[in-house]
Design a protein around this motif. Structure first.
Motif, short mmCIF file in Angstrom:
data_model
loop_
_atom_site.label_atom_id
_atom_site.label_comp_id
_atom_site.label_asym_id
_atom_site.label_seq_id
_atom_site.Cartn_x
_atom_site.Cartn_y
_atom_site.Cartn_z
N ILE A 48 36.38 -145.84 -56.44
CA ILE A 48 36.31 -147.26 -56.02
C ILE A 48 37.12 -147.45 -54.75
O ILE A 48 38.28 -147.02 -54.66
N LYS A 49 36.51 -148.10 -53.76
CA LYS A 49 37.21 -148.41 -52.51
C LYS A 49 37.03 -149.90 -52.19
O LYS A 49 35.91 -150.39 -52.22
N ASP A 50 38.16 -150.57 -51.90
CA ASP A 50 38.06 -151.97 -51.45
C ASP A 50 37.56 -152.00 -50.02
O ASP A 50 38.04 -151.27 -49.16
N ALA A 51 36.55 -152.82 -49.78
CA ALA A 51 36.02 -152.95 -48.43
C ALA A 51 36.12 -154.40 -47.97
O ALA A 51 35.22 -154.96 -47.36
N GLY A 52 37.23 -155.04 -48.30
CA GLY A 52 37.42 -156.45 -47.97
C GLY A 52 37.72 -157.24 -49.22
O GLY A 52 37.73 -156.70 -50.33
N LYS A 53 37.94 -158.56 -49.07
CA LYS A 53 38.30 -159.40 -50.21
C LYS A 53 37.16 -159.54 -51.23
O LYS A 53 37.38 -159.71 -52.41
N SER A 54 35.95 -159.52 -50.74
CA SER A 54 34.82 -159.79 -51.64
C SER A 54 33.79 -158.65 -51.65
O SER A 54 32.61 -158.89 -51.85
N ARG A 55 34.26 -157.45 -51.47
CA ARG A 55 33.31 -156.33 -51.46
C ARG A 55 33.97 -155.05 -51.96
O ARG A 55 35.11 -154.75 -51.61
N LEU A 56 33.23 -154.36 -52.80
CA LEU A 56 33.71 -153.07 -53.34
C LEU A 56 32.69 -151.98 -52.99
O LEU A 56 31.48 -152.22 -53.09
N ASN A 57 33.19 -150.83 -52.59
CA ASN A 57 32.32 -149.68 -52.38
C ASN A 57 32.57 -148.65 -53.48
O ASN A 57 33.72 -148.25 -53.72
N LEU A 58 31.51 -148.24 -54.14
CA LEU A 58 31.62 -147.23 -55.20
C LEU A 58 30.94 -145.95 -54.69
O LEU A 58 29.77 -145.99 -54.29
N ILE A 59 31.67 -144.83 -54.71
CA ILE A 59 31.13 -143.57 -54.19
C ILE A 59 31.06 -142.53 -55.31
O ILE A 59 32.05 -142.32 -56.04
N LEU A 60 29.92 -141.91 -55.45
CA LEU A 60 29.78 -140.85 -56.45
C LEU A 60 30.55 -139.62 -56.00
O LEU A 60 30.40 -139.15 -54.87
N ALA A 61 31.40 -139.07 -56.88
CA ALA A 61 32.21 -137.90 -56.54
C ALA A 61 31.32 -136.69 -56.25
O ALA A 61 30.26 -136.52 -56.86
N ASP A 62 31.78 -135.87 -55.27
CA ASP A 62 30.99 -134.67 -54.88
C ASP A 62 30.78 -133.74 -56.08
O ASP A 62 29.71 -133.16 -56.24
N LYS A 63 31.82 -133.60 -56.91
CA LYS A 63 31.71 -132.73 -58.08
C LYS A 63 30.61 -133.22 -59.02
O LYS A 63 29.84 -132.43 -59.57
N GLU A 64 30.53 -134.54 -59.20
CA GLU A 64 29.50 -135.11 -60.07
C GLU A 64 28.11 -134.93 -59.47
O GLU A 64 27.13 -134.67 -60.18
N SER A 65 28.04 -135.02 -58.14
CA SER A 65 26.76 -134.84 -57.46
C SER A 65 26.24 -133.41 -57.68
O SER A 65 25.05 -133.22 -57.96
N GLU A 66 27.14 -132.42 -57.55
CA GLU A 66 26.74 -131.02 -57.77
C GLU A 66 26.35 -130.79 -59.23
O GLU A 66 25.41 -130.05 -59.53
N LYS A 67 27.07 -131.46 -60.13
CA LYS A 67 26.75 -131.32 -61.55
C LYS A 67 25.36 -131.88 -61.87
O LYS A 67 24.60 -131.30 -62.66
N ILE A 68 25.00 -132.99 -61.23
CA ILE A 68 23.67 -133.59 -61.44
C ILE A 68 22.58 -132.62 -60.96
O ILE A 68 21.56 -132.42 -61.62
N LYS A 69 22.82 -131.97 -59.80
CA LYS A 69 21.82 -131.02 -59.27
C LYS A 69 21.67 -129.82 -60.21
O LYS A 69 20.57 -129.36 -60.48
N GLU A 70 22.81 -129.33 -60.71
CA GLU A 70 22.80 -128.19 -61.62
C GLU A 70 22.05 -128.55 -62.91
O GLU A 70 21.20 -127.79 -63.39
N THR A 71 22.38 -129.72 -63.44
CA THR A 71 21.72 -130.15 -64.68
C THR A 71 20.23 -130.36 -64.47
O THR A 71 19.42 -130.05 -65.36
N ALA A 72 19.86 -130.88 -63.31
CA ALA A 72 18.43 -131.12 -63.03
C ALA A 72 17.65 -129.81 -63.06
O ALA A 72 16.54 -129.75 -63.60
N THR A 73 18.23 -128.75 -62.50
CA THR A 73 17.54 -127.46 -62.50
C THR A 73 17.41 -126.92 -63.92
O THR A 73 16.34 -126.41 -64.31
N GLU A 74 18.48 -127.04 -64.70
CA GLU A 74 18.44 -126.56 -66.08
C GLU A 74 17.41 -127.34 -66.91
O GLU A 74 16.65 -126.76 -67.69
N GLN A 75 17.38 -128.66 -66.72
CA GLN A 75 16.42 -129.49 -67.47
C GLN A 75 14.99 -129.19 -67.03
O GLN A 75 14.07 -129.14 -67.85
N ALA A 76 14.81 -128.96 -65.74
CA ALA A 76 13.46 -128.64 -65.23
C ALA A 76 12.98 -127.31 -65.81
O ALA A 76 11.81 -127.17 -66.20
#
Length: 546
Positions: free
Chosen positions: A126-154
């Motif tokens: 979570i990153k604050d981007a001002g008083k009324s805005r939040l930026n949520l970024i998916l962690a790189d480790k989670e992104s790699e895990k999703i790719k790995e899982t996608a290949t296994e599921q496929a």
């Protein structure tokens, strides 16, 4: 016959009989066997590999980026639903970049939104981007895990689809990080198999937006291939929350294919996640196949509620963004059953039922390689392999008989036993025989002869020292034992390494070689020894033909 000799004969005889029983289905003789044989005894012989009977070699690449994109989209939708349920105020939730989500909100909601995200989505930073805005970024480790899982599921999904398609002995394995290799021996309809494997199979039920004026402006049908032009024409007129989807229509008389556009709601009221069964039935009115689907209890409740709230409206049944049917809801539908109609052929309906039962691919897959091996090439290879094997076997048999005389005949008997037991073992393990596998069998025959040569030379040395035949045989086997075991164990280790780190045909070679080495130890140390013991047990020989 002595007791020890009798049990060794019995053991060899039992092994050979079992080997023949398992190997028999691989021979033309099996067709002449009575019906009870196939019902009560093994009826599956050795399966020929892709290089021997022909088939397809396919390499697919899983689109891991799309899997990450879908995961972020689902996360954004989940956060929106969660904040709505908890009555936490927010202005908008939208995607920000490839792995980001941006939430705009009243300043007083910031703490509550952060708490909801931290508790439910720990993989988001979570990153604050001002008083009324939040930026949520998916962690790189989670992104790699999703790719790995996608290949296994496929990989698992493709395996399930191929199993239900009915291909015997397919080879399906992972290659590199995101590639899947599929080998289908003996396949007769390559395009059907490719279509079946590559279908994403994302099933959705969406309501049509027929109240919008744009729906009335859509043409009744367009030529196939004109979808992009129509989408470009209506790009600025499509209401927010709607999309244009197409139904494929085939004219039964002319065979002409056209597309029928529909304006549909983007949000799916039901997806294939709640599907429990899909089967092909025949519509008795039109004698056409259709796919009947069933939902789980949760899906059945949603389907009943949605159909009850939208009587006289049309609901589209969509697979991979293509509309298959868009019937008018006549009444509330209870029981959790629905039908997918689409003027299918019987094979199309069967394939659709297969992909729905096997589940959707977690991400699209792209075909990188498609090699079709013709059966004629496989037959040539079989002929060449058999010819080479026969020439080699005859040369070895003649050499052993000429050089070692009666003992050479005994060695040839051991080679014969070796081949019979090896083929039986391959059939027992339901192994796939490939060209490298045939090479492994020929190498095993060479090692069998080599083991007997070692034994015979030791026996000859003992005879030259003046020992009796019986004593020379005992000493010959004893002295050759460790040497033979050493050579076979080192070969077995090599085969184990090949199996562990090799792929496809290399593994087939390793399996054949490993089985051959172990069987060779049995036939050379026990098979030939029992014959010598039988000969010398009858009378005391003064001279051995060796």
């Amino acid at each position: 016959m002595k007791k020890g000799l009798r049990w060794r004969f019995s053991l060899i005889g039992a092994v050979v009989i079992f080997a023949i029983i398992f190997f028999l289905p691989s021979t033309p003789v099996f067709k002449a066997m009575p019906e009870w044989w196939g019902k009560n005894l093994p009826n599956r012989g050795i399966t020929l590999g892709l290089d021997l009977q022909g088939g397809m070699h396919l390499v697919f690449e899983v689109d891991g980026e799309k899997a990450v994109d879908s995961a972020v989209e689902r996360t954004a939708s989940g956060i929106r639903q969660l904040l709505t349920e908890k009555k936490i105020r927010f202005t908008a939730i939208k995607r920000s970049g490839f792995t980001g989500i941006e939430i705009t909100h009243p300043s007083e909601s910031s703490t509550q939104i952060k708490k909801v995200v931290e508790n439910n989505y720990p993989s988001l930073r979570i990153k604050d981007a001002g008083k009324s805005r939040l930026n949520l970024i998916l962690a790189d480790k989670e992104s790699e895990k999703i790719k790995e899982t996608a290949t296994e599921q496929a990989l698992e999904t493709i395996r399930n689809r191929i199993d239900q398609f009915g291909v015997a002995e397919p080879v399906i394995h992972r290659q590199e990080t995101n590639q899947i290799v599929v080998q289908l021996p003996g396949i007769k309809d390559p395009q059907r198999a490719i279509d079946l494997i590559g279908k994403t199979a994302l099933l959705e039920f969406k309501l049509l937006d027929e109240e919008s004026p744009v729906a009335a402006q859509l043409p009744a049908s367009i030529p196939s291939g004109g979808e992009e032009k129509l989408l470009s024409e209506f790009k600025d007129r499509i209401p927010e929350g709607d999309e244009i989807l197409f139904e494929r229509v085939v004219d039964k008389e002319t065979g002409r294919v056209s597309k029928r556009p529909y304006l549909a709601k983007k949000r799916a009221v039901l997806t294939g996640d709640v599907l429990t069964e899909a089967r092909v039935n025949i519509d008795t009115r039109y004698n056409e196949p259709y796919v009947s689907v069933s939902f789980d209890s949760e899906g059945a409740k949603i389907f009943e509620r949605v159909t009850g709230e939208n009587v006289k409206k049309r609901m589209a049944i969509i697979l991979d963004n293509n509309i298959y049917s868009a019937p008018v809801i006549q009444e509330r539908i209870a029981g959790g059953h629905a039908q997918i109609t689409g003027r299918f052929t019987e094979n199309e309906a069967k394939d659709l039922a297969i992909v729905l039962r096997a589940g959707a691919l977690p991400a699209p897959i792209n075909m990188l390689q498609n090699v079709t091996v013709g059966p004629s090439l496989g037959q040539d290879s079989i002929d060449a392999g058999v010819k080479a094997g026969m020439i080699g076997a005859i040369a070895v048999i003649l050499f052993m008989v000429i050089y070692y005389r009666l003992s050479g005949v005994i060695a040839d008997f051991a080679v014969f036993l070796n081949v019979i037991i090896l083929l039986g073992a391959l059939a027992w393990f339901n192994a796939t025989l490939t060209l490298p596998g045939i090479a492994g069998i020929i190498l095993t025959i060479g090692m069998s002869v080599d083991a007997n040569v070692l034994i015979f030379e030791r026996i000859r040395e003992e005879l030259r020292l003046g020992k009796t035949v019986r004593a020379a045989i005992d000493a010959g086997y004893k002295k050759a034992f460790l040497t033979i075991v050493d050579s076979h164990v080192t070969t077995l280790i090599t085969a184990a390494v090949l199996f562990q780190f090799g792929t496809g045909p290399i593994k087939g070679f390793a399996v054949t070689l490993s089985l051959g080495v172990m069987i060779n130890l049995f036939t050379s140390m026990m098979g030939t020894r029992v014959v010598f013991d039988l000969i010398t047990s009858k009378r005391a020989l003064k001279r051995l033909s060796i």
